[in-house]
Write an enzyme that holds these catalytic residues in place. Structure first.
Site, short mmCIF file in Angstrom:
data_model
loop_
_atom_site.label_atom_id
_atom_site.label_comp_id
_atom_site.label_asym_id
_atom_site.label_seq_id
_atom_site.Cartn_x
_atom_site.Cartn_y
_atom_site.Cartn_z
CD GLU A 240 -30.39 -11.18 25.39
OE1 GLU A 240 -30.91 -11.33 26.50
OE2 GLU A 240 -29.45 -10.38 25.18
CG ASP B 298 -30.63 -15.85 30.28
OD1 ASP B 298 -29.73 -15.03 30.07
OD2 ASP B 298 -31.81 -15.54 30.50
CB SER C 102 -28.83 -9.83 28.73
OG SER C 102 -29.89 -9.00 28.37
#
Length: 225
Positions: free
Chosen positions: A4, A8, A207
């Protein structure tokens, strides 16, 4: 550590370019503590991307959500943009819609009127091209927060459109804040490629939509600045 965070970092940096990137990593995450942490920084990032959320019903209390909203409002008055992913469980949320009594489960902070919520799209086919709404992307209407003035006309127009194909009124709150505000690619037909420990893998979801959108916002804000 973790796909995750790498998702990003890799996509924000790839799209943001020379814009400085700050990564905030907390071993124990609290939405409220994170907001206070950002507000306590001497030079907080002007655009913040957060891929986090739970159902409104899963929050500690309504008072907790209101406390978070106060921090979001403070961030807005300070000129910060905060973007949150809308979730990857459709309208049913993490708790599910139920079996005998069906009821949608809106997301928080997705339902907060003081942030920008990013939903997910998917390609119509299994190659790059036209996009459509991603069925698993989080969205709906808050059970806690009312429709804010800035979206009242748009929400009313959406509900009046026959294309909306709205479900039964008993399943959702007609007076709640609608989300997401914007959307970007997040579906599973052609996932994002993320490298972890030297190995590429596919990642999908809001996400991915959220940091992608945040980096575009950062570039646009940079041009305006």
């Amino acid at each position: 550590p973790g796909v995750e965070a790498l998702l990003d970092i890799q996509y924000i940096k790839a799209l943001g370019g020379a814009i400085p990137l700050t990564n905030i990593y907390d071993a124990q995450y609290s939405l409220l503590n994170w907001a206070k942490q950002v507000m306590g920084m001497s030079s907080p990032p002007l655009v913040n991307s957060v891929s986090y959320g739970n159902d409104e019903k899963q929050q500690t209390s309504t008072a907790y959500m209101l406390s978070c909203n106060v921090q979001f409002m403070k961030a807005g008055t300070k000129g910060l943009s905060i973007l949150f992913a809308s979730g990857d469980q459709g309208v049913c949320g993490r708790e599910g819609c139920g079996i005998f009594t069906k009821r949608f489960k809106p997301d928080f902070p997705g339902g907060s009127p003081y942030i920008t919520v990013v939903g997910g799209t998917d390609f119509s086919t299994f190659s790059i091209g036209e996009e459509t709404a991603w069925s698993a992307g989080g969205g709906g209407f808050s059970d806690t927060f009312a429709i804010p003035d800035y979206q009242a006309k748009l929400v009313a127009a959406y509900k009046a459109s026959p294309d909306a194909k709205l479900p039964k009124q008993s399943e959702w709150n007609n007076t709640g804040r609608g989300y997401p505000d914007v959307a970007a690619l997040g579906g599973q037909k052609t996932p994002y490629c993320v490298v972890t420990s030297g190995t590429p893998q596919g990642v999908a979801g809001t996400s991915a939509s959220c940091p992608t959108t945040a980096s575009v916002f950062a570039r646009l804000n940079g041009l305006r600045l």
